[in-house]
Motif scaffolding. Structure first.
Motif, short mmCIF file in Angstrom:
data_model
loop_
_atom_site.label_atom_id
_atom_site.label_comp_id
_atom_site.label_asym_id
_atom_site.label_seq_id
_atom_site.Cartn_x
_atom_site.Cartn_y
_atom_site.Cartn_z
N SER A 1 0.85 -1.19 0.00
CA SER A 1 0.00 0.00 0.00
C SER A 1 0.89 1.24 0.00
CB SER A 1 -0.86 0.00 1.27
OG SER A 1 -1.43 1.27 1.46
N ASN A 2 0.40 2.31 -0.60
CA ASN A 2 1.15 3.57 -0.54
C ASN A 2 1.22 4.12 0.88
OD1 ASN A 2 2.13 4.29 -3.11
ND2 ASN A 2 0.07 4.84 -3.81
N ASP A 3 0.29 3.70 1.72
CA ASP A 3 0.19 4.26 3.07
C ASP A 3 1.01 3.40 4.05
OD1 ASP A 3 -0.57 4.99 5.64
OD2 ASP A 3 -2.64 5.45 5.03
N PRO A 4 2.05 3.98 4.65
CA PRO A 4 2.89 3.18 5.56
C PRO A 4 2.12 2.61 6.75
CG PRO A 4 3.50 5.51 5.68
CD PRO A 4 2.51 5.38 4.56
N ARG A 5 1.02 3.25 7.12
CA ARG A 5 0.23 2.73 8.25
C ARG A 5 -0.51 1.45 7.83
NH1 ARG A 5 -3.17 8.00 8.94
NH2 ARG A 5 -3.14 7.53 6.73
N VAL A 6 -0.96 1.42 6.59
CA VAL A 6 -1.61 0.20 6.10
C VAL A 6 -0.57 -0.92 5.98
CG1 VAL A 6 -2.88 -0.87 4.18
CG2 VAL A 6 -3.44 1.47 4.90
N ARG A 7 0.62 -0.57 5.52
CA ARG A 7 1.68 -1.59 5.43
C ARG A 7 1.99 -2.17 6.81
NH1 ARG A 7 4.26 2.38 1.94
NH2 ARG A 7 6.08 2.60 3.29
N LEU A 8 2.03 -1.28 7.80
CA LEU A 8 2.30 -1.72 9.17
C LEU A 8 1.16 -2.61 9.69
CD1 LEU A 8 4.42 -1.32 11.38
CD2 LEU A 8 3.09 0.63 12.23
N TYR A 9 -0.08 -2.21 9.37
CA TYR A 9 -1.23 -3.00 9.78
C TYR A 9 -1.17 -4.40 9.14
CZ TYR A 9 -5.99 -4.71 10.26
OH TYR A 9 -7.07 -5.51 10.52
N ALA A 10 -0.73 -4.46 7.88
CA ALA A 10 -0.63 -5.76 7.18
C ALA A 10 0.39 -6.65 7.88
CB ALA A 10 -0.26 -5.56 5.72
N VAL A 11 1.50 -6.07 8.29
CA VAL A 11 2.54 -6.84 9.01
C VAL A 11 1.99 -7.29 10.37
CG1 VAL A 11 4.82 -6.71 10.10
CG2 VAL A 11 4.49 -5.79 7.80
N GLN A 12 1.34 -6.37 11.06
CA GLN A 12 0.78 -6.71 12.38
C GLN A 12 -0.27 -7.82 12.27
OE1 GLN A 12 -2.52 -4.27 14.08
NE2 GLN A 12 -0.96 -3.65 15.56
#
Ligand code: GLT
Ligand code: MN
Ligand code: MN
Length: 388
Positions: free
Chosen positions: A107-118
């Protein structure tokens, strides 16, 4: 025909999302009721499967409380024990929820990327709790519908960062997971990054822990790109990277159909099963497919039985192929090499290079070799159609 009854030692597995698929498609609502995970485990065991796989949210709803999660996991574990079933593989749903509308790890959004990892870490915890040793990554939303929106070059780096992090997480938790990356060229409208298993094989070599990561090729996904699935799997297997496999079927290059294994591409899937059985694939034979939308629950079990039956038919046909005198004689003729030929091992030395250059090879003579492939292929067709 030999006994075609599926048994636990055949290692057949299904995802909760496959036999649990209620018949929804992009144009229509479900046509059959949902079946609970516990009931699915019971039926799968009864029809001879050994394993059941899931995405985190196939089992635990995305908004479940901790208490609800515990109850679900307790009941599911009890069902696994009661029916002698295992969970060979687990995976994360990184595509259904609107949060992933523009990608997960990419995702372009680093918060969504972090959510995906979490979300993946929590799902890895769940899988490990239920005994899974293979962890699949299917990037259903990793890609773009609009290429102007995302930098495909950077997206690869984001994906790598996430996988490297998750490998370390698996190691630090002692989970002992092997990651299996699953490619698909497009879904539902966007183009997905890493469109084929071959693309993933190239990417794996760039990871911090390449030894932990392999592929999960799916029949239909490679065929959507017009590829020969038997060849795709041969390469992965030869590279020691076939960590898991998604068996289903597909009518040529179009949207992902997830049809009953062996219902369409009979010759190619025959060679696939022959390969898996003869070249040492020891992982689960997982079916990632679902019943026709026109079926009710009974039809779902006909579908599941059909997947396993077709696999076992191909396995038996492979045995017949190996024992068929005419086929084997023809193969011996095709592979026969003139006795006067002294093979040169292809191990490089300066001297060997000189020998190769000087070797007397008559290309006009070589081109005269008879290759009766029409006859050979027809024998295979006769064998598969049951007239031999
Ligand atoms: C989804 C996809 C499959 C994947 C599943 C695992 S989910 O059904 O189409 O090919 O294997 O994420
Ligand atoms: Mn599919
Ligand atoms: Mn799949």
């Amino acid at each position: 025909m030999k006994n075609l009854s599926p048994r636990k030692e055949h290692k057949f597995s299904f995802g909760l999302w496959t036999v649990g698929n209620p018949g929804r498609d992009p144009f229509g609502e479900p046509t059959r009721p949902m079946i609970s995970p516990v009931k699915l485990v019971k039926h799968l065991s009864e029809i001879g499967a050994y394993g059941v796989n899931f995405h985190d949210n196939d089992l635990v709803p995305i908004d479940a409380t901790q208490a609800e999660r515990e109850k679900i996991v307790r009941e599911f574990k009890a069902a696994l024990d009661d029916y002698g079933m295992v969970v060979p593989m687990a995976t994360t749903n990184l595509f259904t929820d609107p949060v992933f509308k523009d990608g997960a790890f990419t995702s372009n959004d680093p918060r969504v990327r972090l959510y995906a990892v979490q979300k993946t870490m929590r799902s890895m915890d769940l899988g490990a709790e239920l005994g899974a040793k293979i962890y699949v990554f299917w990037g259903g939303r990793e890609g773009a519908e609009v290429d102007a929106s995302k930098d495909a070059y950077e997206a690869i780096k984001w994906f790598r960062e996430s996988l490297n992090f998750l490998c370390e997480y698996s190691i630090s938790q002692g989970y002992d997971y092997r990651f299996a990356l699953e490619a698909k060229p497009n879904e539902p409208r966007g183009d997905i990054y890493f469109p084929s298993s071959g693309a993933y094989l190239g990417f794996i070599a760039t990871l911090d822990h390449p030894e932990m990561v392999g592929v999960n090729p799916e029949v239909g996904h490679e065929q959507m790109a017009g590829l020969n699935f038997y060849h795709v799997v041969a390469q992965a297997l030869e590279a020691g990277k076939l960590f898991h496999i998604d068996l289903n079927d597909q009518k040529g290059p179009r949207f992902d159909q997830d049809l009953r294994f062996g219902s369409e591409g009979i010759k190619n899937l025959f060679f696939l099963v022959k390969l898996l059985e003869e070249k040492g694939y020891e992982g689960p034979r997982h079916f990632d497919a679902h019943a026709y939308r026109s079926e009710d629950e009974e039809g779902v079990w006909d579908f599941a039985a059909g997947c396993m039956r077709n696999y076992l038919i191909f396995k038996e046909k492979a045995r017949q192929f190996n024992e068929d005198k005419e086929i084997q004689a023809l193969l011996a003729e095709i592979h026969a090499i003139d006795k006067s030929f002294e093979p040169l091992p292809m191990k490089f030395t300066k001297e060997r290079a000189e020998q190769v250059k000087a070797y007397n090879l008559d290309r006009i003579e070589l081109a005269k070799k008879k290759l009766p492939y029409e006859k050979l292929d027809q024998l295979v067709v006769d064998l598969l159609l049951g007239v031999r």
